[in-house]
Design a protein around this motif. Structure first.
Motif, mmCIF file in Angstrom:
data_model
loop_
_atom_site.group_PDB
_atom_site.id
_atom_site.type_symbol
_atom_site.label_atom_id
_atom_site.label_comp_id
_atom_site.label_asym_id
_atom_site.label_seq_id
_atom_site.Cartn_x
_atom_site.Cartn_y
_atom_site.Cartn_z
ATOM 1 N N THR A 131 0.803 -1.220 0.000
ATOM 2 C CA THR A 131 0.000 0.000 0.000
ATOM 3 C C THR A 131 0.845 1.285 0.000
ATOM 4 O O THR A 131 1.891 1.319 0.627
ATOM 5 C CB THR A 131 -0.981 -0.032 1.205
ATOM 6 N N ARG A 132 0.395 2.270 -0.748
ATOM 7 C CA ARG A 132 0.968 3.620 -0.853
ATOM 8 C C ARG A 132 2.195 3.730 -1.761
ATOM 9 O O ARG A 132 2.887 4.743 -1.735
ATOM 10 C CB ARG A 132 1.310 4.233 0.520
ATOM 11 N N GLY B 128 1.938 3.268 -5.191
ATOM 12 C CA GLY B 128 1.569 3.745 -6.522
ATOM 13 C C GLY B 128 0.797 2.796 -7.407
ATOM 14 O O GLY B 128 0.632 3.073 -8.603
ATOM 15 N N LYS B 129 0.255 1.738 -6.824
ATOM 16 C CA LYS B 129 -0.482 0.767 -7.638
ATOM 17 C C LYS B 129 -1.732 1.401 -8.268
ATOM 18 O O LYS B 129 -1.971 1.241 -9.457
ATOM 19 C CB LYS B 129 -0.877 -0.376 -6.705
ATOM 20 N N THR B 130 -2.500 2.092 -7.460
ATOM 21 C CA THR B 130 -3.743 2.659 -7.982
ATOM 22 C C THR B 130 -3.468 3.779 -8.983
ATOM 23 O O THR B 130 -4.142 3.885 -10.013
ATOM 24 C CB THR B 130 -4.640 3.155 -6.814
ATOM 25 N N VAL B 131 -2.471 4.595 -8.707
ATOM 26 C CA VAL B 131 -2.096 5.653 -9.664
ATOM 27 C C VAL B 131 -1.693 5.000 -10.993
ATOM 28 O O VAL B 131 -2.080 5.450 -12.077
ATOM 29 C CB VAL B 131 -0.950 6.528 -9.092
ATOM 30 N N LYS C 151 -12.071 -1.198 -3.499
ATOM 31 C CA LYS C 151 -11.912 -0.190 -2.442
ATOM 32 C C LYS C 151 -13.253 0.533 -2.330
ATOM 33 O O LYS C 151 -13.310 1.756 -2.196
ATOM 34 C CB LYS C 151 -10.803 0.793 -2.824
ATOM 35 N N GLN D 57 -2.734 -5.738 -3.450
ATOM 36 C CA GLN D 57 -1.871 -5.053 -2.494
ATOM 37 C C GLN D 57 -1.282 -6.084 -1.521
ATOM 38 O O GLN D 57 -0.267 -5.844 -0.901
ATOM 39 C CB GLN D 57 -2.797 -4.069 -1.771
ATOM 40 N N CYS E 154 6.937 4.945 -12.839
ATOM 41 C CA CYS E 154 5.628 5.051 -13.496
ATOM 42 C C CYS E 154 5.156 6.506 -13.517
ATOM 43 O O CYS E 154 5.526 7.291 -12.651
ATOM 44 C CB CYS E 154 4.615 4.187 -12.761
#
Ligand SMILES: Nc1ncnc2c1ncn2[C@@H]1O[C@H](COP(=O)(O)OP(=O)(O)OP(=O)(O)O)[C@@H](O)[C@H]1O
Length: 286
Positions: A64-65, A67-70, A95, A203, A263
């Motif tokens: 978590t945090r 950059g996976k979602t970005v 989510k 995640q 990324c």
């Protein structure tokens, strides 16, 4: 003798050297190829692209945090902006729909599922589409979508796939999760040649978080920072992601080889701006 002693240390340490040349950068549509399934995924020296025609599915992991979602949003933006009339998207946003719910009204987005039960229903719809496509292909003697003039591709994007794991959900939700695993496995196993692309992100890098059939049928892997080698092996099938510097957006992209990449950074406001610009151009052209 001294050389023999030093060399292995240098080689073993090489993978851990921080890549100082990689810098944070912002996503921009200038990196897109219109009507192509080449999608920018990050910079090494230059922008690197993933080819969803050659490698239809992608497994994405990372603590978590980092950059996976970005990253998923950058893929989402590229797919819609480069192929507005050719892409169909099904999104499972576990989510609670917080990340992708706002895009549900876009014409390219067919459905956003925000919990396990709606995810099962979404996957059932996709599976039926796959079977229908399979029937059409059989009738016409097609072997692979790339041999046809069908231009549309259907992407199934899963953010937080571990929420679909029977081993990680509560007892009463187990049967839904088992069904989801079967559907996901089939999408990964037979969907690629029929024009379906699965992007599965998790995640939680436990073995149980990634369905066996999904992992077996996904060549392309992207891993952000992971705490340990065990987690890295779940996503990349080898160690390495635990050695990444703890920098948001820093990842390893693996096909045959591993590449350390940075990324692109993107926000919902930026996506909104690009979509607005695209609509303006379309309106001007009419
Ligand atoms: N490519 C990037 N470049 C620079 N900063 C980034 C990048 N990706 C993410 N970040 C920063 O890291 C934060 C966390 O990113 P993101 O929400 O994608 O993480 P995540 O791994 O999906 O975490 P979670 O699962 O908790 O949402 C972002 O809000 C942003 O500030």
């Amino acid at each position: 003798m001294l050389e023999w002693l030093i060399l292995p240390t240098v080689i073993a340490g090489a993978a851990m050297l921080p890549n100082k040349k990689l810098e944070s950068w912002e996503y921009h549509t200038k990196h897109l190829y219109y009507h192509s399934w080449l999608v920018p995924i990050g910079k090494k020296r230059r922008v690197m692209y993933h080819n969803f025609e050659h490698y239809p599915h992608m497994l994405v992991g990372g603590t978590t945090r980092f950059g996976k979602t970005v990253f998923l949003k950058s893929l989402f933006a590229s797919l819609i902006l480069a192929n507005p009339d050719r892409v169909r998207l099904y999104i499972i946003d576990l989510k609670g729909g917080l990340e992708f719910g706002e895009y549900e009204s876009l014409p390219q987005v067919l459905q956003v599922a925000d919990d396990l039960i709606s995810a099962c229903q979404l996957l059932d719809t996709v599976y039926k589409e796959i079977k229908e496509q399979q029937g059409r292909f059989r009738e016409k003697g097609y072997k692979n979508i790339s041999d046809t003039n069908i231009r549309k591709r259907t992407f199934i994007m899963v953010d937080e796939g571990a929420e679909l794991s029977p081993k990680l959900v509560s007892k009463e939700k187990k049967k839904y999760a088992e069904l989801a695993q079967i559907y996901l496995g089939e999408i990964a196993r037979i969907g690629g040649g029929l024009g379906f692309r699965l992007i599965f992100a998790t995640q939680i890098p436990y073995r149980e978080a990634v369905p066996g059939q999904v992992k077996m049928n996904i060549v392309a892997r992207v891993s952000f920072k992971i705490a340990d080698q065990i987690g890295s092996r779940v996503i990349l099938d080898e160690k390495g992601a635990e050695e990444l510097e703890p920098i948001a957006g820093r990842a390893i992209y693996k096909l045959a080889e591993k590449h350390e990449i940075q990324c692109p950074y993107i926000t919902d406001q930026m996506i909104g701006g690009f979509l607005h610009e695209q609509n303006r151009k379309n309106t001007d052209a009419d």
